[in-house]
Design a protein around this motif. Structure first.
Motif, PDB file in Angstrom:
ATOM      1  N   UNK A  27     -32.462  13.334   5.027  1.00 23.09           N
ATOM      2  CA  UNK A  27     -33.214  13.425   6.274  1.00 23.09           C
ATOM      3  C   UNK A  27     -34.126  12.219   6.460  1.00 23.09           C
ATOM      4  N   UNK A  28     -34.909  11.897   5.439  1.00 26.58           N
ATOM      5  CA  UNK A  28     -35.881  10.810   5.584  1.00 26.58           C
ATOM      6  C   UNK A  28     -35.202   9.459   5.777  1.00 26.58           C
ATOM      7  N   UNK A  29     -34.057   9.278   5.108  1.00 24.38           N
ATOM      8  CA  UNK A  29     -33.309   8.030   5.276  1.00 24.38           C
ATOM      9  C   UNK A  29     -32.733   7.920   6.677  1.00 24.38           C
ATOM     10  N   UNK A  30     -32.245   9.022   7.229  1.00 26.37           N
ATOM     11  CA  UNK A  30     -31.707   9.000   8.582  1.00 26.37           C
ATOM     12  C   UNK A  30     -32.804   8.711   9.606  1.00 26.37           C
ATOM     13  N   UNK A  31     -33.957   9.341   9.440  1.00 24.02           N
ATOM     14  CA  UNK A  31     -35.079   9.094  10.357  1.00 24.02           C
ATOM     15  C   UNK A  31     -35.530   7.644  10.247  1.00 24.02           C
ATOM     16  N   UNK A  36     -35.884   2.214  12.674  1.00 24.19           N
ATOM     17  CA  UNK A  36     -35.633   0.773  12.587  1.00 24.19           C
ATOM     18  C   UNK A  36     -34.825   0.267  13.771  1.00 24.19           C
ATOM     19  N   UNK A  37     -33.955   1.111  14.313  1.00 27.97           N
ATOM     20  CA  UNK A  37     -33.139   0.720  15.464  1.00 27.97           C
ATOM     21  C   UNK A  37     -33.826   0.998  16.794  1.00 27.97           C
ATOM     22  N   UNK A 240     -22.232   7.456  -0.197  1.00 25.96           N
ATOM     23  CA  UNK A 240     -22.207   6.979   1.196  1.00 25.96           C
ATOM     24  C   UNK A 240     -22.047   8.100   2.215  1.00 25.96           C
ATOM     25  N   UNK A 241     -21.275   9.122   1.880  1.00 23.87           N
ATOM     26  CA  UNK A 241     -21.028  10.202   2.841  1.00 23.87           C
ATOM     27  C   UNK A 241     -22.314  10.981   3.099  1.00 23.87           C
ATOM     28  N   UNK A 242     -22.540  11.351   4.348  1.00 31.20           N
ATOM     29  CA  UNK A 242     -23.680  12.198   4.693  1.00 31.20           C
ATOM     30  C   UNK A 242     -23.351  12.972   5.957  1.00 31.20           C
ATOM     31  N   UNK A 257     -31.802   9.772  15.898  1.00 35.12           N
ATOM     32  CA  UNK A 257     -30.422   9.506  16.290  1.00 35.12           C
ATOM     33  C   UNK A 257     -29.761   8.732  15.158  1.00 35.12           C
ATOM     34  N   UNK A 258     -28.638   9.260  14.677  1.00 33.86           N
ATOM     35  CA  UNK A 258     -27.965   8.652  13.524  1.00 33.86           C
ATOM     36  C   UNK A 258     -26.499   9.045  13.575  1.00 33.86           C
ATOM     37  N   UNK A 259     -25.590   8.166  13.156  1.00 29.96           N
ATOM     38  CA  UNK A 259     -24.157   8.505  13.199  1.00 29.96           C
ATOM     39  C   UNK A 259     -23.786   9.749  12.397  1.00 29.96           C
ATOM     40  N   UNK A 260     -24.570  10.063  11.356  1.00 22.69           N
ATOM     41  CA  UNK A 260     -24.255  11.213  10.517  1.00 22.69           C
ATOM     42  C   UNK A 260     -24.992  12.482  10.940  1.00 22.69           C
ATOM     43  N   UNK A 261     -25.743  12.415  12.041  1.00 21.01           N
ATOM     44  CA  UNK A 261     -26.354  13.611  12.628  1.00 21.01           C
ATOM     45  C   UNK A 261     -25.450  14.093  13.760  1.00 21.01           C
TER      46      UNK A 261
END
Length: 398
Positions: A27-31, A36-37, A240-242, A257-261
């Motif tokens: 979660x924290x990495x995705x946020x 950053x974007x 790598x998978x999430x 917003x993240x490709x793995x969400x």
């Protein structure tokens, strides 16, 4: 470390219960990536709740640094991945025992989203009460925080539990409502001397329950990522998978917003894939590993054993996927199967087969038996899956 007299950054509108390496690397990495974007603005207040001193030590380190590395190692789409990401989505970290009034004030004034990933027993409420100065259970803490926000006239929050529990938000919501009503009944009798509130009227209790139901958004989620090891003093190693699948609900706040969400209308397909492809494959692999005399230690070792790999691929192709194809598109199943086998072969992942073998009988019942039943309903044979069930019965009586 922030104390009760201080305040937390107001942009920490995501309040996260849990400092475990899974949340830090998922979660924290995705946020962090979303921030950053420029795709989102919300940062995270992390709350440490366990009584363990090592947990408090980690929380203090996180409060000081507020950023840490996550090492991504493995295969994705056939390519070797080995990179490091710096996560800086954490605005602050607080220990519940030391800063509960400040945490409560922040939830009342600034929170929009509550995220959690508690221990296996995290939803057990026992004799806990939200009237205690600091409830011991997570549902107790959440009930007290939401009540404080309700009493202050605040808007409802979005609740995104990440525990690996079927319909996790629905379960958590029912526990919060149960505790609310139970505490209201108890408060009509003997209230602890240090209780945080007096007995309220039944009407006030029902108004709070109505607020929980109509103003708050409880979104079921499904998470999937293997976070294999911690980094010291902070950080983690992850594959790598999430996946963070969130069931769409009206009025829901999205943390990033993240490709793995994936925000989906129904979590059933993701749940079926995870339980009856990935988890089934793990359990079937353990059955074959035991039959072969337990060669190797890790899943990646098994994926280098031709006998085990051939058996696994065969049971997926001829039994599991045809049965699941009565519920899901075969193309979806085949794609997920390929991703699963790639994850199993991760050369950096120390996933012990003996760990997967724990509670094997229960896992067979949850992961394999339903697939056999799907196949039987469609008139499809499942000789290898059925044999795996018999193998365990034989061991139990042998």
């Amino acid at each position: 470390m922030t104390t009760d007299l201080a305040t937390f950054p107001p942009d920490a509108t995501i309040v996260q219960f849990g400092t475990g390496r899974f949340l830090l690397a998922h979660v924290d990495a995705m946020v962090s990536d979303s921030l950053a974007r420029g795709a989102s603005e919300a940062r995270i207040l992390v709350v440490q709740t366990s009584p363990r001193e090592e947990g408090k030590h980690k929380a203090r380190a996180l409060a000081r640094a507020r950023r840490y590395p996550v090492r991504i190692r493995g295969r994705r789409d056939g390519e070797i991945v080995d990179r490091e990401e710096i996560v800086d989505s954490v605005a602050d970290c607080a220990i519940a025992e030391e800063a509960w009034p400040a945490i409560t004030r922040h939830v009342v004034e600034h929170a929009r989203i509550i995220v959690s990933n508690t221990a296996d027993s995290g939803y057990e409420i026992g004799a806990d009460s939200s009237l205690n100065p600091l409830p011991t259970s997570y549902p107790g803490k959440l009930t007290q925080l939401l009540r404080a926000r309700f009493d202050a006239g605040g808007e409802g929050l979005t609740i995104l539990p990440c525990e690996l529990i079927d319909r996790n938000a629905d379960t958590l919501k029912s526990l919060v409502i149960e505790m609310t009503r139970r505490d209201a009944t108890a408060a009509g009798g003997q209230v602890p001397d240090d209780a945080i509130c007096e007995a309220d009227s039944s009407g006030d209790t029902e108004a709070f329950v109505q607020w929980l139901t109509s103003a708050c958004v409880w979104a079921n989620t499904l998470v999937d990522r293997i976070v294999s090891a911690p980094l010291e003093p902070l950080g983690a190693i992850a594959e790598p998978y999430a996946l963070w699948a969130i069931q769409r609900e009206p009025g829901m706040a999205i943390p990033c917003e993240h490709p793995d969400v994936e925000v989906v209308d129904d979590l059933t397909p993701q749940a079926l894939l995870k339980l009856h492809v990935l988890n089934l494959a793990h359990t079937f692999l353990v059955d074959q590993w035991r039959r072969a005399g337990e060669p190797g230690t890790f899943v990646r070792d098994a994926m280098e054993n031709e006998t085990l790999v051939v058996a696994l691929r065969e049971v997926l192709a001829s039994e599991a996927l045809p049965a699941l194809a009565t519920r899901l598109p075969i193309a979806t199943l085949e794609t997920y199967r390929d991703v699963t086998l790639e994850r199993f072969a991760n050369p950096y992942l120390d996933h012990r087969l003996a760990d997967i073998a724990q509670n094997h009988a229960t896992k067979l019942e949850r992961r394999i038996k339903p697939v056999i039943e799907m196949a039987e309903a469609a008139g499809l044979p499942t000789p290898q899956l059925t044999q795996a069930m018999r193998d365990d019965a034989s061991r139990a009586t042998g």
